[in-house]
Design an enzyme around this catalytic site. Structure first.
Site, short mmCIF file in Angstrom:
data_model
loop_
_atom_site.label_atom_id
_atom_site.label_comp_id
_atom_site.label_asym_id
_atom_site.label_seq_id
_atom_site.Cartn_x
_atom_site.Cartn_y
_atom_site.Cartn_z
N LYS A 84 -0.58 11.45 10.76
CA LYS A 84 -0.99 10.45 9.88
C LYS A 84 -1.00 9.07 10.35
O LYS A 84 -1.85 8.08 9.75
CB LYS A 84 -0.01 10.22 8.79
CG LYS A 84 -0.04 11.83 7.87
CD LYS A 84 0.91 11.54 6.54
CE LYS A 84 1.05 12.75 5.59
NZ LYS A 84 1.71 12.54 4.53
N ASP A 120 -1.13 9.19 -0.53
CA ASP A 120 0.25 9.43 -0.72
C ASP A 120 1.07 8.56 -1.38
O ASP A 120 1.98 8.89 -2.08
CB ASP A 120 0.89 9.65 0.79
CG ASP A 120 0.50 10.87 1.59
OD1 ASP A 120 0.24 11.80 0.83
OD2 ASP A 120 0.64 10.98 2.66
#
Length: 293
Positions: A84, A120
């Site tokens: 990420k 997220d």
């Protein structure tokens, strides 16, 4: 780029191809959520798992994988552990929230460009709102300052947390995230290493595991459950397995618990919209998740 995917019949509509990049992601339900919703929306939607472990790829292959996806006409990519943050230098730009968080889990590929987003953060915040409702946020202990941890810390700030202790084995990384949260919000933060958990966790209203410890790929506990008490709520970002050892042990002590499934659903909802421009039905995606969980 051979990749396994769930068996979901294609529709005859416009073709959309998406991929998920990560390690140990064979149990991910993101593909089936996207494919079923895409079919419901009349799209020929294919979502591939690009599991570096299963494909025998090195971390250094990340750039080549992203480039191959673009060359093969992928509309976008989701990115999970451990990429990420590593994916950011490979992108042409970041939308503001992803830039503030410093982590990307969604890459939109269009007109030859690669734009990074973070779904997220909203996904975790929405999961807390829907799954726990009003909870005490005066003091939260968060374990993990990596890509998922960055999104969770920003979500806690958005939810109204007053104080967040960020715990990570890499103290420098914990400090960097704590400073970023303090600079962009009114949240009081401090960075700690796991050895200091015993000094702070008993005073916390809530505890969040934002590490990969507890995944099927990395079994174990991110903290000693004996440090928890029944007055606390405990959340985990992991959803495979559906209930981690941490949540099982926390529930046995009387804690309210929140599994990572909600975050997985809501981040997928926002990613679907980014990939297609179509507003998905979050309830339908949630039902798909439950059916396959």
């Amino acid at each position: 780029m051979d990749a396994a995917r769930p068996s979901v019949p294609a529709s005859g509509g416009p073709a959309v191809r998406i991929g998920l990049i990560g390690r140990g992601i064979g149990s991910s339900l993101t593909p089936v959520m996207h494919e079923v919703e895409g079919r419901r929306q009349g799209l020929d939607y294919r979502y591939d798992l690009i599991d570096f472990d299963r494909l025998g790829l090195d971390d250094a292959d990340l750039g080549a994988v992203v480039e191959a996806a673009r060359d093969r006409g992928f509309r976008g990519l989701n990115v999970t552990y451990p990429f990420k943050q590593a994916v950011i230098p490979l992108l042409d730009g970041l939308e503001p929230e992803a830039a503030a968080i410093g982590a990307v889990n969604t890459v939109v590929l269009h007109d030859g460009g690669r734009m990074g987003h973070n779904t997220d953060c909203w996904g975790f915040a929405q999961s807390v709102r829907k799954g726990l409702g009003p909870v005490a946020l005066d003091h939260v202990v968060q374990i993990g300052a990596g890509g998922a941890g960055a999104a969770v810390a920003h979500a806690l700030a958005q939810l109204g947390a007053m104080s967040v202790d960020i715990v990570d084995s890499d103290l420098g990384r914990a400090r960097q995230l704590a400073e970023r949260i303090a600079e962009t919000s009114k949240v009081r933060t401090q960075a700690l290493v796991p050895a200091h958990l015993g000094q702070v966790i008993g005073m916390a209203a809530g505890v969040v595991n934002a590490t990969p410890v507890g995944m099927e790929k990395l079994p174990g506990l991110p903290l000693d459950p004996d440090l928890l008490n029944r007055r606390q709520w405990v959340a985990d970002v992991i959803y495979f397995p559906r209930e981690t050892d941490l949540l099982r042990r926390a529930a046995a002590k009387g804690c309210r618990t929140l599994a990572g499934g909600g975050m997985a659903i809501y981040q997928a909802v926002r990613a679907f919209r980014l990939f297609t421009g179509i507003e998905p039905d979050s309830a339908e995606m949630g039902r798909t998740f439950a059916a396959y969980a």
